[in-house]
Design a protein around this motif. Sequence first.
Motif, PDB file in Angstrom:
ATOM      1  N   CYS B  13       0.834  -1.200   0.000  1.00 34.79           N
ATOM      2  CA  CYS B  13       0.000   0.000   0.000  1.00 34.79           C
ATOM      3  C   CYS B  13       0.876   1.261   0.000  1.00 34.79           C
ATOM      4  O   CYS B  13       1.819   1.371   0.790  1.00 34.79           O
ATOM      5  N   THR B  15       0.740   5.560  -0.053  1.00 35.15           N
ATOM      6  CA  THR B  15      -0.023   6.803   0.049  1.00 35.15           C
ATOM      7  C   THR B  15       0.796   7.903  -0.625  1.00 35.15           C
ATOM      8  O   THR B  15       1.973   8.091  -0.303  1.00 35.15           O
ATOM      9  N   TRP B  41      -6.873   1.925  -6.724  1.00 34.47           N
ATOM     10  CA  TRP B  41      -6.512   3.348  -6.561  1.00 34.47           C
ATOM     11  C   TRP B  41      -7.667   4.060  -5.848  1.00 34.47           C
ATOM     12  O   TRP B  41      -8.755   4.154  -6.409  1.00 34.47           O
ATOM     13  N   LYS B  44      -8.240   9.692  -1.672  1.00 35.64           N
ATOM     14  CA  LYS B  44      -8.667  10.040  -0.317  1.00 35.64           C
ATOM     15  C   LYS B  44      -9.088  11.496  -0.194  1.00 35.64           C
ATOM     16  O   LYS B  44     -10.015  11.835   0.536  1.00 35.64           O
ATOM     17  N   SER B  49      -3.745  10.271  -2.614  1.00 33.47           N
ATOM     18  CA  SER B  49      -4.259   9.041  -3.236  1.00 33.47           C
ATOM     19  C   SER B  49      -3.622   7.836  -2.558  1.00 33.47           C
ATOM     20  O   SER B  49      -2.439   7.874  -2.192  1.00 33.47           O
ATOM     21  N   VAL B  50      -4.412   6.772  -2.402  1.00 33.76           N
ATOM     22  CA  VAL B  50      -3.881   5.530  -1.843  1.00 33.76           C
ATOM     23  C   VAL B  50      -3.884   4.465  -2.942  1.00 33.76           C
ATOM     24  O   VAL B  50      -4.910   4.215  -3.578  1.00 33.76           O
TER      25      VAL B  50
END
Lengths: 474, 115
Positions: B13, B15, B41, B44, B49-50
């Motif tokens: 993951c 960020t 994708w 947030k 974006s995560v």
Amino acid sequence: MINSYYLLPFRFEKIGGQELLVNELGDYIFVPIGTINRIVNHQLNKKEDVYKDLISNFFISESPIPELIDNMATRLRTKKAFLDSFTSLHIFVLTLRCNQNCIYCQASSKDSSEALYDMNEEHLFKAINLMFQSPSESITMEFQGGEPSLPFHLLQKAVERAAELNEKYKKQITYVLCTNSINLTEKILCLCKKYNILISTSLDGPAFIHNHNRGKNDSYNRSIEGISKARNYLGTDRVSALMTTSELSMNYPKDIIDNYLSNGFNNIFLRPLNPYGLALNNTDWNKYLDKFITFYKSALNYIIDINIRGNFFVEEFTAILLRKMLTPFTTGFVDLQSPTGIINSVVVYNYDGYVYASDESRMIAEYHDYTFRLGHVTDKYESLFYGKKAQQIILIGGTEFIAGCADCAFQSYCGADPVRNHSTQNDMYGLRPTSSFCKKHKAIISYLFYLIHNEHDRVMPIFKQWINKNENEF
Amino acid sequence: MINAELKSNNAFCFTINTSIFNENVITKALYWYTEFFNIYWNKKSESVSVIILKVKPNTNKTYTFEDVASKFNQDLIDYKNRDLIIHETKDIRNILYVKAFANNDDFEDFNLASE
């Protein structure tokens, strides 16, 4: 002191612990890791050597529009000179009949007695008329099959008709007969002599490889006999050979090259299998590709060593890439062109009268996939070469703009291949991360750059001679 | 990149601050991961974006978190540099291509868009 300067278009890649920069003209420069970051953030100092190198090699400029912009434009145009003449390679598939049983046959050949797979005369003559409408002043008329010498009457009529029409068109015509050399009769060789036809034959290396690949016990001896006969009749320089790397071949790079040398050839084209015809279903492509790259590197190094010992011997695929990497010029090699070489540089008139965008296009048609069928020889030239289908294909056939290629440092040296994308990925546009075409070319071009940079003194004298084809310097 | 964490043995993951690495840069970097990873994708906020990279089933290769995180981080930097080059050289590239190819007035103009 930090200086202001302007970036010029370039792309980059990391190779051998260095950063490789390649500009829009295909010129390259190696710089230490971290330099790209400094370049794009305008942190280079005018007094640094790298600054001067980047200015003189068109990577940065001291004015918004470089003083030598016209020079750059001429060089870019030269790199795309293959577009000037449009379609120059015209392939005539005179028959699908063949007298061999190659395990990797990409052309879906038929038994040599099945005459219904021959082109008819009316279609042949219409195809020749289309060929003469090409704007190219210099054209190559290549006969393929199957085995195109089997319907000798068609071969003879094709050449005679072209020669007759050329009295009016005055083009420079090169005739090429792609044959397995198994049955090169007096009659065929006499025709070749009269019309200066080049013989392009296939030779996969020593007898045990060549015979295995052809599914015959006597193929090697008969091919060598045919090559020898053709050389005696036409001259050594009128006969060239092409090898195809089967899975068996990959274990024997040195034996194959030694065989070429002992048979009097001074070059070889290390050609991988292509995912068409019988080869499509009989191969694990990921494994094959990895093994091919190992085979290629091993063979290339062996060839370089042969040259170091004083024998002029060229690996032709490498030479094509080197011409693109080290000279301002382009090559006529269809696979490595952008816009794509299909239609722009090559077209195929198939035995059944249909016109295809490339040799591979007609191969997949044998499996009832007619995606790249442009029309029929009875159609008008404009509708075939500039029609909707041709436009659809060519609009997605440019490395300059397709995903994955647009940012690639090797863009100037590589090409777009919508047929292969379609054949392997069921999508003409293609996905580069899973493309075997992309992986193969990236691996080979990276390796050549690695050799050029890390083994400069060993390889460059040889590479330069390959580019210039200068045997005399040995 | 704001943060990188190991979600499970085969899921990584990341960020990302999109005001540093814009969506175009992230997309181009992720493109090359599509062979072996499924990509998730999640946007947030305006600037965060995560991204989750999950190794595709039946993938023979093994990936360590450290290798993937390091490579993805470097890819983002490289694609940001490429983006800067493209942005700064767009006009001069157009001028170069126009100068190289626009002087052939005798080409017939086939309408590529309307057919």
